[in-house]
Design a protein around this motif. Structure first.
Motif, PDB file in Angstrom:
ATOM      1  N   MET A 177     -61.711  91.172 -77.425  1.00 14.42           N
ATOM      2  CA  MET A 177     -63.225  91.508 -76.339  1.00 14.42           C
ATOM      3  C   MET A 177     -63.959  89.600 -75.720  1.00 14.42           C
ATOM      4  SD  MET A 177     -65.988  94.432 -77.138  1.00 14.42           S
ATOM      5  CE  MET A 177     -66.614  94.093 -78.837  1.00 14.42           C
ATOM      6  N   LYS A 178     -64.411  90.007 -74.904  1.00 13.10           N
ATOM      7  CA  LYS A 178     -65.023  88.979 -74.646  1.00 13.10           C
ATOM      8  C   LYS A 178     -65.928  89.094 -73.526  1.00 13.10           C
ATOM      9  CE  LYS A 178     -60.862  86.014 -73.452  1.00 13.10           C
ATOM     10  NZ  LYS A 178     -59.888  86.683 -74.088  1.00 13.10           N
ATOM     11  N   LEU A 179     -67.584  88.536 -73.759  1.00 13.10           N
ATOM     12  CA  LEU A 179     -68.214  88.329 -72.807  1.00 13.10           C
ATOM     13  C   LEU A 179     -67.460  86.713 -71.889  1.00 13.10           C
ATOM     14  CD1 LEU A 179     -71.988  89.136 -73.006  1.00 13.10           C
ATOM     15  CD2 LEU A 179     -71.295  87.795 -71.168  1.00 13.10           C
ATOM     16  N   VAL A 180     -67.327  87.415 -70.478  1.00  9.21           N
ATOM     17  CA  VAL A 180     -67.094  85.699 -69.988  1.00  9.21           C
ATOM     18  C   VAL A 180     -68.281  85.941 -68.590  1.00  9.21           C
ATOM     19  CG1 VAL A 180     -65.287  85.106 -68.265  1.00  9.21           C
ATOM     20  CG2 VAL A 180     -64.824  86.402 -70.146  1.00  9.21           C
ATOM     21  N   VAL A 181     -68.793  84.712 -68.560  1.00 10.68           N
ATOM     22  CA  VAL A 181     -70.021  83.978 -67.977  1.00 10.68           C
ATOM     23  C   VAL A 181     -69.564  83.401 -66.623  1.00 10.68           C
ATOM     24  CG1 VAL A 181     -72.369  83.677 -67.419  1.00 10.68           C
ATOM     25  CG2 VAL A 181     -71.471  85.282 -68.751  1.00 10.68           C
ATOM     26  N   PHE A 182     -69.462  83.639 -65.607  1.00 11.81           N
ATOM     27  CA  PHE A 182     -69.649  82.249 -64.715  1.00 11.81           C
ATOM     28  C   PHE A 182     -70.200  82.205 -63.427  1.00 11.81           C
ATOM     29  CE2 PHE A 182     -65.285  83.969 -64.449  1.00 11.81           C
ATOM     30  CZ  PHE A 182     -64.415  83.345 -64.061  1.00 11.81           C
ATOM     31  N   SER A 183     -71.119  80.255 -63.768  1.00 15.24           N
ATOM     32  CA  SER A 183     -72.554  80.646 -63.502  1.00 15.24           C
ATOM     33  C   SER A 183     -72.464  79.215 -62.994  1.00 15.24           C
ATOM     34  CB  SER A 183     -73.139  80.001 -64.603  1.00 15.24           C
ATOM     35  OG  SER A 183     -73.687  79.285 -64.376  1.00 15.24           O
ATOM     36  N   GLY A 184     -73.161  78.699 -61.853  1.00 11.27           N
ATOM     37  CA  GLY A 184     -73.048  77.873 -61.157  1.00 11.27           C
ATOM     38  C   GLY A 184     -73.769  77.859 -59.478  1.00 11.27           C
ATOM     39  N   LEU A 185     -73.953  76.878 -58.933  1.00  9.72           N
ATOM     40  CA  LEU A 185     -74.919  77.352 -58.061  1.00  9.72           C
ATOM     41  C   LEU A 185     -74.211  78.278 -57.111  1.00  9.72           C
ATOM     42  CD1 LEU A 185     -76.192  73.665 -57.622  1.00  9.72           C
ATOM     43  CD2 LEU A 185     -77.425  75.508 -58.239  1.00  9.72           C
ATOM     44  N   PRO A 186     -74.791  78.726 -56.002  1.00  8.53           N
ATOM     45  CA  PRO A 186     -74.348  79.370 -54.992  1.00  8.53           C
ATOM     46  C   PRO A 186     -72.710  78.278 -54.350  1.00  8.53           C
ATOM     47  CG  PRO A 186     -77.014  79.953 -54.474  1.00  8.53           C
ATOM     48  CD  PRO A 186     -76.479  78.361 -55.605  1.00  8.53           C
ATOM     49  N   GLY A 187     -72.063  79.061 -53.695  1.00 10.77           N
ATOM     50  CA  GLY A 187     -71.392  78.758 -52.874  1.00 10.77           C
ATOM     51  C   GLY A 187     -69.761  77.969 -53.520  1.00 10.77           C
ATOM     52  N   THR A 188     -70.205  77.508 -55.326  1.00 13.99           N
ATOM     53  CA  THR A 188     -69.664  77.251 -55.456  1.00 13.99           C
ATOM     54  C   THR A 188     -68.169  77.886 -56.015  1.00 13.99           C
ATOM     55  OG1 THR A 188     -70.465  77.491 -57.775  1.00 13.99           O
ATOM     56  CG2 THR A 188     -70.914  75.214 -56.371  1.00 13.99           C
ATOM     57  N   GLY A 189     -67.717  78.926 -55.784  1.00 16.86           N
ATOM     58  CA  GLY A 189     -66.558  79.861 -56.347  1.00 16.86           C
ATOM     59  C   GLY A 189     -66.710  80.718 -56.809  1.00 16.86           C
ATOM     60  N   LYS A 190     -67.941  81.130 -57.644  1.00 16.96           N
ATOM     61  CA  LYS A 190     -67.825  81.961 -59.018  1.00 16.96           C
ATOM     62  C   LYS A 190     -67.597  83.320 -58.678  1.00 16.96           C
ATOM     63  CE  LYS A 190     -72.795  82.426 -58.667  1.00 16.96           C
ATOM     64  NZ  LYS A 190     -72.897  81.498 -58.164  1.00 16.96           N
ATOM     65  N   SER A 191     -67.306  83.549 -57.777  1.00 12.67           N
ATOM     66  CA  SER A 191     -67.417  85.061 -57.111  1.00 12.67           C
ATOM     67  C   SER A 191     -66.100  85.479 -56.638  1.00 12.67           C
ATOM     68  CB  SER A 191     -68.486  85.436 -56.343  1.00 12.67           C
ATOM     69  OG  SER A 191     -69.611  86.400 -56.139  1.00 12.67           O
ATOM     70  N   ALA A 192     -65.350  84.509 -56.413  1.00 16.49           N
ATOM     71  CA  ALA A 192     -64.378  84.392 -55.919  1.00 16.49           C
ATOM     72  C   ALA A 192     -63.184  84.633 -56.803  1.00 16.49           C
ATOM     73  CB  ALA A 192     -63.553  83.153 -55.037  1.00 16.49           C
ATOM     74  N   LEU A 193     -63.580  83.540 -57.279  1.00 21.23           N
ATOM     75  CA  LEU A 193     -62.596  83.208 -59.383  1.00 21.23           C
ATOM     76  C   LEU A 193     -63.460  84.488 -60.573  1.00 21.23           C
ATOM     77  CD1 LEU A 193     -63.154  78.845 -59.959  1.00 21.23           C
ATOM     78  CD2 LEU A 193     -61.184  80.695 -59.587  1.00 21.23           C
ATOM     79  N   ALA A 194     -64.095  84.350 -60.255  1.00 20.88           N
ATOM     80  CA  ALA A 194     -64.700  85.863 -61.274  1.00 20.88           C
ATOM     81  C   ALA A 194     -63.627  87.022 -60.274  1.00 20.88           C
ATOM     82  CB  ALA A 194     -66.061  86.216 -61.801  1.00 20.88           C
ATOM     83  N   GLU A 195     -63.135  87.617 -59.293  1.00 29.16           N
ATOM     84  CA  GLU A 195     -62.815  88.416 -59.292  1.00 29.16           C
ATOM     85  C   GLU A 195     -61.115  88.531 -59.073  1.00 29.16           C
ATOM     86  OE1 GLU A 195     -64.039  88.864 -55.203  1.00 29.16           O
ATOM     87  OE2 GLU A 195     -66.165  89.245 -55.730  1.00 29.16           O
ATOM     88  N   MET A 196     -60.863  86.739 -58.948  1.00 29.52           N
ATOM     89  CA  MET A 196     -58.928  86.850 -59.043  1.00 29.52           C
ATOM     90  C   MET A 196     -59.057  86.952 -60.985  1.00 29.52           C
ATOM     91  SD  MET A 196     -58.476  83.350 -56.687  1.00 29.52           S
ATOM     92  CE  MET A 196     -57.051  83.250 -56.973  1.00 29.52           C
ATOM     93  N   VAL A 197     -60.316  86.308 -61.969  1.00 31.72           N
ATOM     94  CA  VAL A 197     -59.437  87.142 -63.243  1.00 31.72           C
ATOM     95  C   VAL A 197     -60.085  88.410 -63.608  1.00 31.72           C
ATOM     96  CG1 VAL A 197     -60.195  85.962 -66.053  1.00 31.72           C
ATOM     97  CG2 VAL A 197     -60.455  85.080 -64.041  1.00 31.72           C
ATOM     98  N   ALA A 198     -60.627  88.750 -62.981  1.00 30.05           N
ATOM     99  CA  ALA A 198     -60.739  90.326 -62.731  1.00 30.05           C
ATOM    100  C   ALA A 198     -59.782  91.830 -62.466  1.00 30.05           C
ATOM    101  CB  ALA A 198     -61.788  90.588 -62.722  1.00 30.05           C
ATOM    102  N   ARG A 199     -58.904  91.273 -61.215  1.00 33.99           N
ATOM    103  CA  ARG A 199     -58.059  91.410 -61.281  1.00 33.99           C
ATOM    104  C   ARG A 199     -56.445  91.498 -62.066  1.00 33.99           C
ATOM    105  NH1 ARG A 199     -60.417  91.070 -56.103  1.00 33.99           N
ATOM    106  NH2 ARG A 199     -58.663  89.059 -55.189  1.00 33.99           N
ATOM    107  N   GLU A 200     -56.356  89.922 -62.318  1.00 33.97           N
ATOM    108  CA  GLU A 200     -55.504  89.369 -62.721  1.00 33.97           C
ATOM    109  C   GLU A 200     -55.432  90.346 -64.326  1.00 33.97           C
ATOM    110  OE1 GLU A 200     -51.738  88.227 -64.032  1.00 33.97           O
ATOM    111  OE2 GLU A 200     -52.873  87.956 -62.292  1.00 33.97           O
ATOM    112  N   CYS A 201     -56.627  90.345 -65.128  1.00 39.49           N
ATOM    113  CA  CYS A 201     -57.011  90.573 -66.603  1.00 39.49           C
ATOM    114  C   CYS A 201     -57.603  92.275 -66.471  1.00 39.49           C
ATOM    115  CB  CYS A 201     -57.841  89.694 -67.139  1.00 39.49           C
ATOM    116  SG  CYS A 201     -57.435  87.639 -67.096  1.00 39.49           S
TER     117      CYS A 201
END
Length: 175
Positions: free
Chosen positions: A1-25
């Motif tokens: 079990m993990k708590l994964v945080v995607f952090s960073g300034l707006p426009g740095t790819g957080k959401s796109a990467l978080a959604e890709m990981v969410a779908r795959e995992c």
């Protein structure tokens, strides 16, 4: 079990990467912008005027993460997470539920690329506005640098390349 945080300034790819990981995992991802947009659409405002909308967004992210962890399930949080206080809250939540704490900080080391990415961004969040460069500059003034172990991803690299690195990092720790 993990708590994964995607952090960073707006426009740095957080959401796109978080959604890709969410779908795959097959891990749910909760994004602060989506939660705050819902509050705005419902015309809900914090009871105390000294607590901005962002506080409500962070509270919602925290309770959603806690519910997933209580169920013994991993969770991904997608947010700037600019302050040590929210980071500490989430880290303690991971510790409380014996979840692995994984931080992925997204950056963009090239300002021209960062501006371009932000200018083209269309996330389609109902009732929410896309941010402009001045908003990134404003957020940057209160974004506290991370002082702990994390995986840093740079948006100058292709999204698929960054995703592969993140996926291998997460699998290396046990899915």
């Amino acid at each position: 079990m993990k708590l994964v945080v995607f952090s960073g300034l707006p426009g740095t790819g957080k959401s796109a990467l978080a959604e890709m990981v969410a779908r795959e995992c097959c891990i749910p991802v909760f994004a602060k912008d989506w939660l705050e947009a819902t509050l705005v659409r419902c015309e809900l405002t914090p009871v105390r005027q000294d607590k901005p909308l962002g506080s409500a967004g962070y509270e919602l992210l925290t309770v959603l993460a806690q519910r997933q962890l209580m169920l013994g399930q991993s969770v991904i949080l997608d947010s700037v997470a600019s302050t040590n206080s929210i980071r500490t809250t989430w880290k303690h939540l991971a510790e409380q539920y014996h979840a692995r704490w994984v931080v992925i900080e997204c950056i963009c080391s090239d300002e021209e690329i960062h501006r371009m990415r932000l200018g083209k961004r269309q996330r389609g969040i109902p009732g929410w506005h896309e941010l402009d460069w001045s908003e990134v500059q404003r957020v940057k003034t209160h974004y506290v640098p991370w002082d702990e172990e994390r995986l840093m991803m740079d948006a100058v690299h292709p999204l698929e390349e960054n995703f592969k690195i993140i996926f291998e990092h997460l699998i290396g720790e046990g899915k």
